[in-house]
Design an enzyme around this catalytic site. Structure first.
Site, mmCIF file in Angstrom:
data_model
loop_
_atom_site.group_PDB
_atom_site.id
_atom_site.type_symbol
_atom_site.label_atom_id
_atom_site.label_comp_id
_atom_site.label_asym_id
_atom_site.label_seq_id
_atom_site.Cartn_x
_atom_site.Cartn_y
_atom_site.Cartn_z
ATOM 1 C CB SER A 81 97.167 62.569 115.163
ATOM 2 O OG SER A 81 97.829 61.328 115.108
ATOM 3 C CE1 TYR A 171 94.900 60.140 110.765
ATOM 4 C CE2 TYR A 171 95.939 58.431 112.090
ATOM 5 C CZ TYR A 171 95.682 59.766 111.833
ATOM 6 O OH TYR A 171 96.211 60.739 112.663
ATOM 7 C CB SER A 172 99.086 55.382 106.911
ATOM 8 O OG SER A 172 100.431 54.968 107.055
#
Length: 354
Positions: A81, A171-172
């Protein structure tokens, strides 16, 4: 918070005691966090842990430490991420160029894509996507979804109702799948091309790449491991990174991640207005900026950065606000017992040594 979430809950993620002394010749001193690094092996069960610290803005390289040969200084690895910070930087550069506005809706660029089951791209701004306040369901939470394109990932997400109401932090990974599509629509190039042109080449990040459909890591690299249901380590080095896409496909090195964050926080990639927007956590109620998040330590220091978790790898970069003091550490597994307590101790040791 991203530290508690595996990036790929589908195909990708099921999730010594001697400290190495391989410091670079230019900076032979022991960094404060180095003495804590073996805990990731002893308590956490990671095969190997390594870190690279640049303690001052004038430092040429940094101090490298490893608990063993499993991670070498020059190794390429999947950064998960942390890809989001690169994507956010490109979006903010486009905002500076007035090719988009953060107040624009997703529907302006991707008409009709985000629809159904209570999802509406006409009500979701780019700022909401950047700050994880869109409410969109995270496609990696659906065990039946194995999307190999951003459009497929968004469609998988919109087959579910929103996780939260818009404006609430959640959070996605779907948010950044959408942003990758927005970059392509605005520039005419995919987000990987724009990241190479705007960030990787100007900063000479020679160990950083976006692999697309390539399942193997470029040399040099070590191995990465996941844990199966019985707790056994299984090799997860090779995988199809298209499932991660703009949310997590990046490959990098410890040195490149330090160099990128130093340039970003030091103002070399964004003008003051966009850098301020990057670090503004108001939209996410203090949890997250735009592709980067703060962590306030016990001594009052706030560090900025991101983590990345993908099959076979966990990495975390944390830096002071000016980018002058940076730590990046990595373990060669994605699931680590006691990670929630081990990482804060490491950051406290480095940034609050007194």
């Amino acid at each position: 918070m991203p530290t508690a979430r595996a990036l790929l809950a589908t195909l990708l993620v099921t999730s010594l005691l001697g400290l190495g002394t391989a410091s670079l010749p230019s900076e032979p001193h022991l960094t404060p966090a180095a003495s804590y690094l073996p805990r990731f092996v002893v308590r956490g069960g990671a095969p190997t842990a390594a870190l690279l610290v640049r303690a001052t803005a004038s430092a040429r390289h940094g101090v490298y430490r490893s608990t063993g040969p499993g991670i070498r200084y020059a190794d390429r690895f999947r950064a998960g991420s942390i890809t989001k910070t690169f994507v956010a930087t490109v979006v903010l550069q486009l905002a500076h160029e007035r090719r988009l506005r953060l107040s624009d809706t997703a529907d302006r660029f991707l008409p009709g894509l985000i629809r159904g089951h209570g999802n509406d791209g006409r009500r979701i701004t780019l700022r909401a996507l950047l700050s994880h306040t869109s409410g969109l369901y995270d496609y990696t939470d659906d065990p039946s979804a194995h999307p190999l394109s951003a459009t497929a990932a968004v469609r998988a997400a919109t087959s579910h109702r929103p996780t939260t109401r818009p404006g609430t932090f959640a959070y996605s990974n779907t948010d950044y799948a959408v942003l990758g599509l927005v970059v392509q629509r605005v520039t005419g190039h995919d987000y990987a091309t724009e990241i190479r042109r705007r960030i990787i080449r100007p900063l000479h990040l020679t160990g950083t790449s976006l692999p697309g459909a390539r399942t193997t890591l470029p040399a040099p690299h070590g191995r990465g491991y996941s844990r199966d249901a019985a707790g056994r380590l299984t090799d997860a080095t090779d995988l199809d990174p298209r499932i991660a896409g703009a949310a997590g496909e990046l490959i990098s090195t410890l040195a490149d991640l330090n160099r990128f964050h130093a340039a970003l926080l030091g103002g070399r990639l964004l003008p003051p207005a966009q850098l301020s927007a990057l670090l503004n956590t108001t939209a996410a109620q203090g949890h997250y900026g735009l592709g980067i998040y703060p962590e306030r330590l016990s001594c009052g220091v706030t560090v900025w950065g991101h983590n990345g978790r993908i099959a076979g790898s966990y990495v975390r970069t944390a830096a002071t606000r000016d980018g002058g003091h940076i730590l990046t550490y990595r373990i060669d597994t994605d699931i680590l017992p006691h990670a929630g307590s081990l990482e804060p101790v490491l950051l406290e040791a480095e940034f609050c040594p007194d």
